[in-house]
Design a protein around this motif. Structure first.
Motif, PDB file in Angstrom:
ATOM      1  N   MET A 181     -16.792 -11.387  33.781  1.00  0.00           N
ATOM      2  CA  MET A 181     -17.216  -9.994  33.736  1.00  0.00           C
ATOM      3  C   MET A 181     -16.714  -9.234  34.950  1.00  0.00           C
ATOM      4  O   MET A 181     -17.245  -8.212  35.330  1.00  0.00           O
ATOM      5  N   ASN A 182     -15.726  -9.768  35.591  1.00  0.00           N
ATOM      6  CA  ASN A 182     -15.193  -9.123  36.795  1.00  0.00           C
ATOM      7  C   ASN A 182     -14.407  -7.878  36.417  1.00  0.00           C
ATOM      8  O   ASN A 182     -13.454  -7.938  35.655  1.00  0.00           O
ATOM      9  N   ASP A 183     -14.847  -6.738  36.927  1.00  0.00           N
ATOM     10  CA  ASP A 183     -14.196  -5.460  36.651  1.00  0.00           C
ATOM     11  C   ASP A 183     -13.421  -5.044  37.894  1.00  0.00           C
ATOM     12  O   ASP A 183     -13.994  -4.764  38.938  1.00  0.00           O
ATOM     13  N   ASP A 184     -12.083  -5.025  37.780  1.00  0.00           N
ATOM     14  CA  ASP A 184     -11.248  -4.730  38.944  1.00  0.00           C
ATOM     15  C   ASP A 184     -11.006  -3.240  39.146  1.00  0.00           C
ATOM     16  O   ASP A 184     -10.288  -2.849  40.061  1.00  0.00           O
ATOM     17  N   SER A 185     -11.574  -2.390  38.284  1.00  0.00           N
ATOM     18  CA  SER A 185     -11.357  -0.954  38.455  1.00  0.00           C
ATOM     19  C   SER A 185     -12.045  -0.488  39.723  1.00  0.00           C
ATOM     20  O   SER A 185     -13.123  -0.969  40.084  1.00  0.00           O
ATOM     21  N   PRO A 186     -11.440   0.447  40.460  1.00  0.00           N
ATOM     22  CA  PRO A 186     -12.015   0.885  41.747  1.00  0.00           C
ATOM     23  C   PRO A 186     -13.360   1.582  41.548  1.00  0.00           C
ATOM     24  O   PRO A 186     -13.565   2.286  40.552  1.00  0.00           O
ATOM     25  N   LEU A 187     -14.257   1.363  42.509  1.00  0.00           N
ATOM     26  CA  LEU A 187     -15.565   2.002  42.440  1.00  0.00           C
ATOM     27  C   LEU A 187     -15.481   3.395  43.032  1.00  0.00           C
ATOM     28  O   LEU A 187     -14.704   3.649  43.958  1.00  0.00           O
ATOM     29  N   ALA A 188     -16.283   4.299  42.499  1.00  0.00           N
ATOM     30  CA  ALA A 188     -16.385   5.631  43.094  1.00  0.00           C
ATOM     31  C   ALA A 188     -16.982   5.504  44.490  1.00  0.00           C
ATOM     32  O   ALA A 188     -17.752   4.580  44.782  1.00  0.00           O
ATOM     33  N   ASP A 189     -16.632   6.425  45.385  1.00  0.00           N
ATOM     34  CA  ASP A 189     -17.168   6.385  46.737  1.00  0.00           C
ATOM     35  C   ASP A 189     -18.691   6.504  46.718  1.00  0.00           C
ATOM     36  O   ASP A 189     -19.253   7.271  45.927  1.00  0.00           O
ATOM     37  N   PRO A 190     -19.379   5.750  47.583  1.00  0.00           N
ATOM     38  CA  PRO A 190     -20.833   5.928  47.682  1.00  0.00           C
ATOM     39  C   PRO A 190     -21.163   7.310  48.237  1.00  0.00           C
ATOM     40  O   PRO A 190     -20.363   7.925  48.944  1.00  0.00           O
ATOM     41  N   ILE A 191     -22.359   7.779  47.928  1.00  0.00           N
ATOM     42  CA  ILE A 191     -22.789   9.112  48.357  1.00  0.00           C
ATOM     43  C   ILE A 191     -23.677   8.968  49.588  1.00  0.00           C
ATOM     44  O   ILE A 191     -24.724   8.321  49.544  1.00  0.00           O
ATOM     45  N   TRP A 192     -23.246   9.545  50.700  1.00  0.00           N
ATOM     46  CA  TRP A 192     -23.973   9.459  51.969  1.00  0.00           C
ATOM     47  C   TRP A 192     -25.054  10.530  51.995  1.00  0.00           C
ATOM     48  O   TRP A 192     -24.784  11.717  51.818  1.00  0.00           O
ATOM     49  N   VAL A 193     -26.294  10.109  52.210  1.00  0.00           N
ATOM     50  CA  VAL A 193     -27.442  11.016  52.179  1.00  0.00           C
ATOM     51  C   VAL A 193     -28.066  11.027  53.568  1.00  0.00           C
ATOM     52  O   VAL A 193     -28.756  10.082  53.962  1.00  0.00           O
ATOM     53  N   ASN A 194     -27.824  12.098  54.321  1.00  0.00           N
ATOM     54  CA  ASN A 194     -28.350  12.160  55.694  1.00  0.00           C
ATOM     55  C   ASN A 194     -28.931  13.518  56.052  1.00  0.00           C
ATOM     56  O   ASN A 194     -29.161  13.816  57.214  1.00  0.00           O
ATOM     57  N   THR A 195     -29.175  14.368  55.040  1.00  0.00           N
ATOM     58  CA  THR A 195     -29.848  15.651  55.270  1.00  0.00           C
ATOM     59  C   THR A 195     -30.961  15.793  54.236  1.00  0.00           C
ATOM     60  O   THR A 195     -30.936  15.159  53.179  1.00  0.00           O
ATOM     61  N   GLN A 196     -31.931  16.652  54.543  1.00  0.00           N
ATOM     62  CA  GLN A 196     -33.023  16.858  53.601  1.00  0.00           C
ATOM     63  C   GLN A 196     -32.509  17.455  52.296  1.00  0.00           C
ATOM     64  O   GLN A 196     -33.002  17.129  51.218  1.00  0.00           O
ATOM     65  N   VAL A 197     -31.501  18.299  52.401  1.00  0.00           N
ATOM     66  CA  VAL A 197     -30.934  18.908  51.187  1.00  0.00           C
ATOM     67  C   VAL A 197     -30.306  17.849  50.292  1.00  0.00           C
ATOM     68  O   VAL A 197     -30.551  17.812  49.087  1.00  0.00           O
ATOM     69  N   SER A 198     -29.487  16.965  50.881  1.00  0.00           N
ATOM     70  CA  SER A 198     -28.843  15.927  50.071  1.00  0.00           C
ATOM     71  C   SER A 198     -29.853  14.914  49.545  1.00  0.00           C
ATOM     72  O   SER A 198     -29.701  14.379  48.449  1.00  0.00           O
ATOM     73  N   LEU A 199     -30.927  14.657  50.329  1.00  0.00           N
ATOM     74  CA  LEU A 199     -31.974  13.747  49.848  1.00  0.00           C
ATOM     75  C   LEU A 199     -32.691  14.352  48.649  1.00  0.00           C
ATOM     76  O   LEU A 199     -32.921  13.674  47.637  1.00  0.00           O
ATOM     77  N   ASN A 200     -33.053  15.621  48.746  1.00  0.00           N
ATOM     78  CA  ASN A 200     -33.745  16.270  47.638  1.00  0.00           C
ATOM     79  C   ASN A 200     -32.865  16.314  46.386  1.00  0.00           C
ATOM     80  O   ASN A 200     -33.353  16.140  45.262  1.00  0.00           O
ATOM     81  N   GLU A 201     -31.577  16.542  46.584  1.00  0.00           N
ATOM     82  CA  GLU A 201     -30.658  16.559  45.449  1.00  0.00           C
ATOM     83  C   GLU A 201     -30.572  15.172  44.806  1.00  0.00           C
ATOM     84  O   GLU A 201     -30.578  15.039  43.576  1.00  0.00           O
ATOM     85  N   MET A 202     -30.514  14.140  45.624  1.00  0.00           N
ATOM     86  CA  MET A 202     -30.479  12.778  45.102  1.00  0.00           C
ATOM     87  C   MET A 202     -31.754  12.462  44.312  1.00  0.00           C
ATOM     88  O   MET A 202     -31.699  11.883  43.220  1.00  0.00           O
ATOM     89  N   ILE A 203     -32.907  12.842  44.859  1.00  0.00           N
ATOM     90  CA  ILE A 203     -34.179  12.574  44.183  1.00  0.00           C
ATOM     91  C   ILE A 203     -34.210  13.258  42.822  1.00  0.00           C
ATOM     92  O   ILE A 203     -34.662  12.665  41.829  1.00  0.00           O
ATOM     93  N   ARG A 204     -33.729  14.484  42.743  1.00  0.00           N
ATOM     94  CA  ARG A 204     -33.689  15.180  41.440  1.00  0.00           C
ATOM     95  C   ARG A 204     -32.797  14.428  40.448  1.00  0.00           C
ATOM     96  O   ARG A 204     -33.117  14.348  39.263  1.00  0.00           O
ATOM     97  N   GLU A 205     -31.709  13.857  40.942  1.00  0.00           N
ATOM     98  CA  GLU A 205     -30.783  13.168  40.054  1.00  0.00           C
ATOM     99  C   GLU A 205     -31.315  11.817  39.574  1.00  0.00           C
ATOM    100  O   GLU A 205     -31.028  11.401  38.454  1.00  0.00           O
TER     101      GLU A 205
END
Length: 381
Positions: free
Chosen positions: A1-25
């Protein structure tokens, strides 16, 4: 089940705005994968330095060192309708409870599942290799996650610990269902939510936790106590773990063979010139203080009565035999805490046993009759 396709970049969450957006998602996601990274090897008081939360589509890396309010995550962790996948959840849950006061409901722990299935290599790396054909680099397992900025390779390492848990969970869950063990696993997942944060013992008891202390007499124990107090103060001042200030072995050696003069300190294994300059006078004062304080005696341990010990022995023998038959570790059959509660209370009837085992109903339904019969036979012998 090894998938060699590249992974999307992780999303860095270090502000209250980005945290709130992540929580909504993520708040509508039925299943999330979670992991944490801490810095216990590098500081006096450990803290969570990174929280990884993945959905099947995205990997989020949350920086709690930059965020002062993570309370928005509390409803997610406590939501009984939203499953959270962990691997070896105990440490993560303890750290998240300790640092942020989170409460947990509805976990799936892939390590617990693997152990119930009798998988010998139940670490995350071997499981991913065996079940998914995925190789992960564990070089950053002991890294200092409190440093900033984190390197790209550390961020990639961190996201992989949660990214593949969805596929692993599905494989293990199907195996549990196939072997009619899912109910047992869910029993342990529920117990994993309820793990307690350890309460640190009093600092005046630290000397009893140092390896080698059982050879000490009460006067030597008093010296070791003072050395432990001194080391703790230095570690707190430097914000370093205790072992990076002085090793336990050095403290015991100083206790057993105290130096007569400052310059002798350099001859001890684990000491160097810099340490002698920085800590020498303080160590000499501490040793003198320890020699002049009253002897320190350990609280005597009360030996359990023989009937209790015999019940423990019999239950452990039964547990070991049953574990061999099911090809699992003994604690999968019956956790130590429950076994000792049964031995301590020695239930008079099945209702008493059921009450003792109320947190492990699958085990009671499967093993309750055998356990009660075993205890009665022992009582009659």
């Amino acid at each position: 089940m090894n998938d060699d396709s590249p992974l999307a970049d992780p999303i860095w969450v270090n502000t209250q705005v980005s945290l709130n957006e992540m929580i909504r998602e993520i708040q509508g996601e039925p299943i999330l994968a979670v992991d944490t990274e801490s810095n216990s090897l590098y500081v006096y008081k450990e803290q969570v330095c990174l929280i990884q939360i993945s959905t099947p589509q995205k990997d989020y890396l949350i920086d709690p060192l930059a965020l002062h309010d993570l309370s928005g995550l509390a409803p997610i962790f406590a939501n009984p309708d939203q499953e959270k996948i962990f691997h070896a959840s105990e440490y993560d849950v303890i750290c998240l409870k300790r640092d942020f006061g989170f409460r947990f409901e509805h976990l799936f722990d892939t390590m617990i599942a693997a152990r119930i299935l009798g998988i010998a290599q139940f670490g995350l790396a071997p499981l991913l290799e065996e079940k998914l054909g995925v190789s992960v680099d564990k070089r950053y397992q002991r890294a200092n996650w409190g440093t900033r900025p984190l390197s790209a390779s550390m961020l990639d390492y961190a996201r992989l610990d949660s990214h593949y848990l969805f596929q692993l969970r599905e494989i293990l869950k199907q195996d549990l269902i196939r072997r009619d063990l899912l109910t047992l696993a869910e029993e342990d997942f529920k117990l994993a939510c309820e793990v307690r944060v350890p309460i640190n013992g009093e600092k005046n008891l630290q000397c009893w936790k140092v390896a080698g202390n059982h050879h000490l007499d009460p006067m030597q124990a008093a010296i070791l106590h003072e050395l432990c107090v001194y080391r703790d103060a230095q570690a707190q001042k430097l914000n370093q773990p205790l072992f990076k200030v002085f090793s336990n072995e050095l403290l015991v050696e100083l206790t057993l063979h105290p130096p007569q003069a400052l310059d002798e300190l350099a001859t001890y294994k684990g000491m160097n010139g810099r340490m002698v300059r920085n800590y020498g006078p303080g160590l000499m004062e501490t040793l003198t203080r320890g020699m002049n304080r009253p002897p320190l005696r350990r609280e005597p341990r009360v030996r359990p009565n023989e009937a209790f010990l015999k019940r423990v022995e019999v239950l452990k023998d039964w547990r070991k035999k049953t574990a061999r038959e099911m090809n699992v570790e003994s604690d999968v059959i019956l956790p130590r805490e429950i076994l000792e509660q049964i031995a301590e209370r020695n239930p008079a009837n099945q209702a008493d046993l059921e009450e003792i085992m109320h947190t492990v109903p699958w085990r009671y339904s499967r093993f309750g009759d055998s356990i009660f019969t075993l205890l009665k036979k022992l009582e009659e012998s």
